[in-house]
Design a protein around this motif. Sequence first.
Motif, mmCIF file in Angstrom:
data_model
loop_
_atom_site.group_PDB
_atom_site.id
_atom_site.type_symbol
_atom_site.label_atom_id
_atom_site.label_comp_id
_atom_site.label_asym_id
_atom_site.label_seq_id
_atom_site.Cartn_x
_atom_site.Cartn_y
_atom_site.Cartn_z
ATOM 1 N N VAL A 89 36.703 41.077 39.481
ATOM 2 C CA VAL A 89 38.041 40.713 39.028
ATOM 3 C C VAL A 89 38.777 42.006 38.703
ATOM 4 O O VAL A 89 38.339 42.751 37.823
ATOM 5 N N GLY A 90 39.861 42.292 39.406
ATOM 6 C CA GLY A 90 40.574 43.538 39.162
ATOM 7 C C GLY A 90 42.071 43.322 39.074
ATOM 8 O O GLY A 90 42.638 42.514 39.821
ATOM 9 N N LEU A 91 42.710 44.049 38.164
ATOM 10 C CA LEU A 91 44.156 43.973 37.991
ATOM 11 C C LEU A 91 44.760 45.357 38.196
ATOM 12 O O LEU A 91 44.268 46.339 37.637
ATOM 13 N N SER A 92 45.799 45.452 39.010
ATOM 14 C CA SER A 92 46.543 46.684 39.259
ATOM 15 C C SER A 92 45.597 47.757 39.819
ATOM 16 O O SER A 92 45.000 47.555 40.872
ATOM 17 N N ALA A 96 42.838 47.564 42.922
ATOM 18 C CA ALA A 96 42.549 48.472 44.037
ATOM 19 C C ALA A 96 41.049 48.726 44.127
ATOM 20 O O ALA A 96 40.457 48.678 45.212
ATOM 21 N N VAL A 97 40.428 48.985 42.980
ATOM 22 C CA VAL A 97 38.982 49.189 42.959
ATOM 23 C C VAL A 97 38.271 47.931 43.442
ATOM 24 O O VAL A 97 37.292 47.996 44.211
ATOM 25 N N ALA A 98 38.772 46.762 43.029
ATOM 26 C CA ALA A 98 38.162 45.499 43.456
ATOM 27 C C ALA A 98 38.321 45.286 44.958
ATOM 28 O O ALA A 98 37.403 44.766 45.614
ATOM 29 N N GLN A 99 39.474 45.669 45.527
ATOM 30 C CA GLN A 99 39.637 45.582 46.982
ATOM 31 C C GLN A 99 38.585 46.444 47.681
ATOM 32 O O GLN A 99 37.944 46.011 48.650
ATOM 33 N N ALA A 112 38.685 38.385 42.820
ATOM 34 C CA ALA A 112 39.993 37.972 42.303
ATOM 35 C C ALA A 112 40.844 39.225 42.165
ATOM 36 O O ALA A 112 40.473 40.158 41.433
ATOM 37 N N LEU A 113 41.941 39.261 42.887
ATOM 38 C CA LEU A 113 42.834 40.419 42.938
ATOM 39 C C LEU A 113 44.132 40.036 42.243
ATOM 40 O O LEU A 113 44.907 39.228 42.737
ATOM 41 N N LEU A 201 40.747 35.194 45.491
ATOM 42 C CA LEU A 201 41.898 34.692 44.749
ATOM 43 C C LEU A 201 42.901 35.822 44.640
ATOM 44 O O LEU A 201 42.545 36.922 44.193
ATOM 45 N N VAL A 202 44.137 35.592 45.087
ATOM 46 C CA VAL A 202 45.206 36.559 44.841
ATOM 47 C C VAL A 202 46.165 35.930 43.838
ATOM 48 O O VAL A 202 46.631 34.809 44.034
#
Length: 256
Positions: A89-92, A96-99, A112-113, A201-202
């Motif tokens: 699960v990454g935010l902002s 990017a790290v999660a992508q 979850a992005l 999840l976007v």
Amino acid sequence: MAQLHFVEYGPRTSEQPQDTLVFIGSIGSTLDMWLPQLDALSDVFRVIAVDHRGHGGSPVVEGPASVADLAQDVQETIAQLGVDTYGVVGLSLGGAVAQYLAANDSKVTSAALLCTAPKFGTPESWHERARTVRADSTAALADGVVGRWFSEGWMADNPASTAFYREMIATTPAEGYASCSEALADWDFADELPKISVPVLVLAGADDPSTPPEVLKGIGEAVSGESTYVEIKPGAHVPTIESPQEVTDALRTHFS
């Protein structure tokens, strides 16, 4: 690489944990930005949240970093916790790290992005931010950043919380913020998104000035895995705090 500061909770019920979820936050944040989700989702999930290098309780690493470096920090930290497979699960910046992890780490089972992008602004804008904080401290950016994190109405209704999160930004070590700014300056993942084959999840904040809904929709269309789009309103760049229940519900649905 850096051994990151982390917290770990769950599961609180007798049910078997369905998965391990790893939470990675925004530039200028600490893992406190995930507190509502960590509280709620630790009922059945093993939840782990980390601070980026040079943020919160994690050590400062001098010099520029890449998103790949930040991803390796996460991988090495959770490997020491015995994590075999996980949802990310990454935010902002954390998104990017999660992508990157979703595309490159075979241990990722789902992603979850949140309020993120395959490219943020221009390289020069991020190099300028790095120069600013190295010269004047992160406090020089705090008002502008907190104004993007939350909608005006939420800040007016929540002055104490707004002050808390402004202070979170202002006290981020300058080199930590600058290093991660340089990581975002070099970040362009648009051509790599099809490598993401896990369910995604976007999630967008309807009023997010930094990564508006159309950017998140584009990520969902570009990945090769099944994607679900959720838009949170009210919500600016950090809806985990502004609309915590809606974000938590979306995460629970996705990872269940």
